[in-house]
Design an enzyme around this catalytic site. Structure first.
Site, short mmCIF file in Angstrom:
data_model
loop_
_atom_site.label_atom_id
_atom_site.label_comp_id
_atom_site.label_asym_id
_atom_site.label_seq_id
_atom_site.Cartn_x
_atom_site.Cartn_y
_atom_site.Cartn_z
N LYS A 15 0.83 -1.20 0.00
CA LYS A 15 0.00 0.00 0.00
C LYS A 15 0.87 1.25 0.00
CE LYS A 15 -4.13 -1.89 2.25
NZ LYS A 15 -5.06 -1.77 3.39
N ARG B 155 -3.62 -14.63 5.21
CA ARG B 155 -2.77 -13.59 5.80
C ARG B 155 -2.93 -13.59 7.33
NH1 ARG B 155 -0.25 -8.53 4.62
NH2 ARG B 155 -1.01 -6.75 5.83
N HIS C 238 2.38 -3.43 7.81
CA HIS C 238 1.49 -2.54 8.54
C HIS C 238 2.20 -1.21 8.82
CE1 HIS C 238 -1.15 -6.01 10.29
NE2 HIS C 238 -1.55 -5.63 9.09
N TYR D 55 -3.72 -9.49 16.55
CA TYR D 55 -3.42 -10.93 16.56
C TYR D 55 -3.07 -11.43 17.96
CZ TYR D 55 -3.45 -10.29 11.56
OH TYR D 55 -3.83 -9.98 10.28
#
Length: 293
Positions: free
Chosen positions: A170, A242, A265, A274
């Site tokens: 991204k 993922r 991230h 997580y």
């Protein structure tokens, strides 16, 4: 005019992806249509706290999830800050608005033993498509990359000798992801079959039988079909793989900061979800294993 300028800003200065820009534009246009529905004309003055709050309430009344409403609010906030920066408006007060509280949903994942059963249990054919499909599943699970990142892989991005792949994430940010011997062997086997295809018309790493590159819907369906064979999850998607990568890494002692870097991230808070998943798993195992649980 203002919206076109905003789109150019997101594209050329912020390097947002076309998909993200499209979402921002759609949210802003939806807001504009809503507040202008009963008026002959609208102006930037309508981008105010009261109007935005009323719009959020109307969205919730229509059944929009809190996550969707908060995303739309975020779009308006970014737009408002842009307008202030360009002196199209004199003040920005949208930061005062609090969105609805999101119900925190823990990411779904496939257990390690189920993934081993899928990848080692003879589920895939030995022809080109079978070898490719298995490698697609294994690459998602072994590297944690996103669907768009996998589809965008070029052959030169996959380095078997160094056992690493280069992905464009991204915001056009590049990152390097390591992988192990199992995935390395799968890549070598796939390349042998792929290079036998005549008329390869793409520099893409993953290709179809005609030599052209794979596309997102094809990859999504490959993952969905194969995960459904070993999982009872309602949604069997590349993003579940993922999640599975991150959760199983954390369960086996990987540092959270390392997982953050591999996943690409921008902040640690996105990765910390997580830890909730692994703690939930710990509680479940404890209740099953301890005689006095």
């Amino acid at each position: 005019m203002y919206l076109d300028n905003f789109v150019d800003y997101l594209l050329y200065e912020r390097n947002y992806s076309p998909k993200t820009i499209q979402a921002y534009r759609k949210d802003i246009e939806q807001f504009s249509e809503n507040i202008c529905l009963t008026r002959k004309s609208c102006s930037l003055n309508d981008l105010n706290v009261g109007a935005v709050r009323r719009w959020m309430v109307s969205l919730m009344d229509k059944g929009y999830a809190s996550t969707s409403v908060n995303r739309k609010l975020s779009s308006l906030r970014v737009f408002s800050r842009f307008l202030l920066r360009e002196n199209f408006i004199t003040s920005d007060r949208l930061g005062l608005i609090e969105g609805p509280k999101n119900e925190q949903k823990l990411p779904q994942f496939v257990r390690a033993n189920d993934m081993d059963r899928l990848l080692d249990g003879g589920f895939f054919a030995s022809d080109f498509e079978g070898v490719r499909d298995k490698l697609i599943i294994e690459m998602f699970y072994s590297t944690g990359i996103r669907l768009a990142e996998l589809v965008g892989l070029n052959d030169k991005d996959v380095d078997v000798k160094a056992m690493q792949i280069k992905v464009l994430g991204k915001g056009n940010k590049e990152r390097i992801i390591p992988f192990g011997k199992t995935l390395s062997q799968g890549i070598l086997d796939y390349r042998i079959l792929r290079n036998e295809i005549k008329g390869q018309s793409s520099s893409a790493f993953f290709v179809k039988a005609d030599g052209s590159g794979v596309y997102p819907n094809l990859v999504y369906n490959i993952v969905k079909h194969n995960l459904a064979a070993i999982s009872t999850l309602v949604k069997c998607s590349p993003h579940v793989l993922r999640h599975s990568f991150a959760t199983n890494m954390l369960n086996n002692g990987a540092d959270l900061q390392v997982i953050k870097e591999i996943l690409g991230h921008s902040s640690l808070s996105a990765t910390e979800v997580y830890t909730h998943t692994t703690f939930k798993e710990l509680k479940k195992v404890y209740k099953q294993a301890h005689p006095r649980a």
